[in-house]
Design a protein around this motif. Sequence first.
Motif, PDB file in Angstrom:
ATOM      1  N   GLY A 235      12.363  17.899 -29.842  1.00  0.00           N
ATOM      2  CA  GLY A 235      11.482  18.099 -28.540  1.00  0.00           C
ATOM      3  C   GLY A 235      10.294  17.159 -28.321  1.00  0.00           C
ATOM      4  N   CYS A 236      10.574  15.442 -29.008  1.00  0.00           N
ATOM      5  CA  CYS A 236       9.503  14.529 -28.466  1.00  0.00           C
ATOM      6  C   CYS A 236       9.796  14.067 -26.882  1.00  0.00           C
ATOM      7  CB  CYS A 236       8.791  14.014 -30.345  1.00  0.00           C
ATOM      8  SG  CYS A 236       9.958  13.799 -30.801  1.00  0.00           S
ATOM      9  N   HIS A 237       8.620  12.951 -27.006  1.00  0.00           N
ATOM     10  CA  HIS A 237       8.776  11.531 -25.825  1.00  0.00           C
ATOM     11  C   HIS A 237       9.611  11.268 -26.556  1.00  0.00           C
ATOM     12  CE1 HIS A 237       4.841  14.010 -24.713  1.00  0.00           C
ATOM     13  NE2 HIS A 237       5.529  13.543 -23.560  1.00  0.00           N
ATOM     14  N   VAL A 238      10.087  10.038 -25.618  1.00  0.00           N
ATOM     15  CA  VAL A 238      10.977   8.802 -25.598  1.00  0.00           C
ATOM     16  C   VAL A 238      10.388   7.974 -24.928  1.00  0.00           C
ATOM     17  CG1 VAL A 238      13.672   8.466 -25.509  1.00  0.00           C
ATOM     18  CG2 VAL A 238      13.455  10.201 -25.768  1.00  0.00           C
ATOM     19  N   GLN A 239      10.689   6.653 -25.477  1.00  0.00           N
ATOM     20  CA  GLN A 239      10.078   5.344 -24.596  1.00  0.00           C
ATOM     21  C   GLN A 239      11.114   4.053 -24.870  1.00  0.00           C
ATOM     22  OE1 GLN A 239       6.666   3.580 -25.939  1.00  0.00           O
ATOM     23  NE2 GLN A 239       6.429   4.516 -27.995  1.00  0.00           N
ATOM     24  N   THR A 240      11.371   3.478 -24.069  1.00  0.00           N
ATOM     25  CA  THR A 240      12.170   2.171 -24.228  1.00  0.00           C
ATOM     26  C   THR A 240      12.042   1.396 -23.016  1.00  0.00           C
ATOM     27  OG1 THR A 240      14.301   1.579 -24.556  1.00  0.00           O
ATOM     28  CG2 THR A 240      14.157   3.340 -23.115  1.00  0.00           C
ATOM     29  N   HIS A 241      12.333  -0.254 -23.094  1.00  0.00           N
ATOM     30  CA  HIS A 241      12.510  -0.677 -21.546  1.00  0.00           C
ATOM     31  C   HIS A 241      13.536  -0.061 -20.812  1.00  0.00           C
ATOM     32  CE1 HIS A 241       9.757  -2.883 -25.108  1.00  0.00           C
ATOM     33  NE2 HIS A 241       8.876  -3.152 -23.889  1.00  0.00           N
ATOM     34  N   CYS A 242      13.957  -0.471 -19.694  1.00  0.00           N
ATOM     35  CA  CYS A 242      14.946  -0.250 -18.768  1.00  0.00           C
ATOM     36  C   CYS A 242      14.574  -1.439 -17.514  1.00  0.00           C
ATOM     37  CB  CYS A 242      14.548   1.569 -18.204  1.00  0.00           C
ATOM     38  SG  CYS A 242      15.921   1.744 -17.061  1.00  0.00           S
ATOM     39  N   SER A 243      16.069  -2.037 -17.913  1.00  0.00           N
ATOM     40  CA  SER A 243      16.374  -2.581 -16.387  1.00  0.00           C
ATOM     41  C   SER A 243      15.301  -3.796 -16.384  1.00  0.00           C
ATOM     42  CB  SER A 243      17.224  -1.817 -15.283  1.00  0.00           C
ATOM     43  OG  SER A 243      18.346  -1.186 -15.636  1.00  0.00           O
ATOM     44  N   GLU A 244      14.836  -4.499 -17.509  1.00  0.00           N
ATOM     45  CA  GLU A 244      13.780  -4.966 -16.933  1.00  0.00           C
ATOM     46  C   GLU A 244      14.279  -6.572 -16.314  1.00  0.00           C
ATOM     47  OE1 GLU A 244      11.448  -6.099 -20.247  1.00  0.00           O
ATOM     48  OE2 GLU A 244      10.216  -7.156 -19.671  1.00  0.00           O
ATOM     49  N   SER A 245      14.996  -7.262 -16.612  1.00  0.00           N
ATOM     50  CA  SER A 245      14.896  -8.827 -16.686  1.00  0.00           C
ATOM     51  C   SER A 245      16.429  -9.167 -15.982  1.00  0.00           C
ATOM     52  CB  SER A 245      14.744  -9.339 -17.539  1.00  0.00           C
ATOM     53  OG  SER A 245      15.288  -9.881 -18.546  1.00  0.00           O
ATOM     54  N   ASP A 246      16.775  -9.743 -15.227  1.00  0.00           N
ATOM     55  CA  ASP A 246      17.838 -10.478 -14.879  1.00  0.00           C
ATOM     56  C   ASP A 246      19.067 -10.137 -16.249  1.00  0.00           C
ATOM     57  OD1 ASP A 246      18.454 -10.142 -12.128  1.00  0.00           O
ATOM     58  OD2 ASP A 246      17.155 -11.852 -12.715  1.00  0.00           O
ATOM     59  N   TRP A 247      18.576 -10.458 -17.271  1.00  0.00           N
ATOM     60  CA  TRP A 247      19.589 -10.778 -18.583  1.00  0.00           C
ATOM     61  C   TRP A 247      19.570 -10.010 -18.865  1.00  0.00           C
ATOM     62  CZ3 TRP A 247      17.642  -9.575 -23.390  1.00  0.00           C
ATOM     63  CH2 TRP A 247      18.733  -9.767 -24.566  1.00  0.00           C
ATOM     64  N   ALA A 248      18.318  -8.798 -19.371  1.00  0.00           N
ATOM     65  CA  ALA A 248      18.909  -7.054 -20.222  1.00  0.00           C
ATOM     66  C   ALA A 248      19.710  -6.500 -18.828  1.00  0.00           C
ATOM     67  CB  ALA A 248      17.197  -6.849 -19.845  1.00  0.00           C
TER      68      ALA A 248
END
Length: 452
Positions: A235-248
């Motif tokens: 039940g903890c928090h989640v973090q990530t990078h999402c749709s940051e750049s054209d490449w990603a």
Amino acid sequence: MNLRNRTLSASGFHSPKRGIIDVLDDVLIEIDAEGVITALHRHGDPNYRTIRDARDASGELVTLPAGFYILPGFVDLHVHAPQYPQLGDALDVPLEVWLQKYTFPLEARYQDDAFARRIYRLLVDDLLANGTTTALYFATIHQEATRALVDICVEKGQRALIGKVAMDNTDECPDYYRDRSTEEALDGTRALIDYVRGHPQNGEGRVLPVVTPRFIPSCTDATLEGLGAVARECGCHVQTHCSESDWAQGYVLARHGMTDTNSLDRFGLLGRKTVLAHANFLTAKDMETVRARKAAVAHCPLSNAYFANAVFPLRAALEKGLHVGLGTDISGGPSASMLENARGAILASRMLQRGVDPNLPATARATFGPAQIDFRDAFHIATTGGGVALDLPVGQFTPGYQFDAVLIDADAEKGTVRLFEDRDKGERILQKIIYTASRPNIAATWVGGSKV
Ligand code: GUN
Ligand code: FE
């Protein structure tokens, strides 16, 4: 001064609702033994005088002098703690090159605990001095160094959400810096969660653990799926990078045949306590999904200027009802100051609205649509927005919320705010603070009523 069990008499500003600055003119804020605000009395309230006199008589009243203003402490929704030595450097190449050329080699150094401790101490001290009372941190893959960051935040009193970074995809992560297997990524994540939750000095839960897949390209599907299960279990928090750049964005489309948002969603990584860094290239449908899951976006305007080649449509996201907070993205963004990032958010929004090509006539220059935000929105996302994103009672001076605050000395001689009594009044004072304040103007920082 410690403000637990005290009543603060002060002026200041907060923005519980987007678009509105609540000017707190000579108010009384009552704070309990746990650092929680129990009441706010305005100057005109019928019992104001009685309460003030009573608190004064009992020695509980703390009165701020003129020229000082309290703001809710800043909530930095996206910080890479290990990248602090790189702040203001390595901004010359695109994201996918930057990671391999500069960032992974730097992060790999945190297998050295002594190095980690030295950098993390400096970072937490600097962020607190900048008025950042809550930070959502990516650490590194390392267990010991990440525990050191937890210890330092606990010791220094910063409210912090900290994740051991998970990254195990051999195609995208170098041999010298990656989890050796899915098992190692998941076990390391669970071990850090246990460490934070069992920390003897973390009784108030000021530090919280975060499930942290770096971004889809860094992780195997097995790890993404496993982390979704861990997030559900703990039940903890989640973090990530999402749709940051054209490449990603293009990488995920090629590998999974869908957008980052949809892919994270099917792995169970998109929930009420998820924070998506950047999210610049969300489609309209992605935005709808993020809104429906009540997940949040960490808007990182300075970093986006270097690595996204796009401007996050902040106003559109806010108008659609997405949860949005502000992030420095140290060191993708070259400033550790939330005030500078707030200014960056305003600047970027205006350029997005008006267009930027001087060769086009004014009538043809704007191609995007309404995008402009002002200091009210920037202040709101830097404080209340971050609290809402994290589902924590911080970011506003409302009863039931933690007294996490910054004290602005608007007259500090070495500071950069200049107020003129005959013209600067009400919310215009906040506007000047947002646009011109700097570290010398930050006279004190409190977390949970305790000075840090
Ligand atoms: N995508 C994956 N890792 C990173 C990182 O460290 N910073 C930024 N801005 N984007 C990333
Ligand atoms: Fe980042």
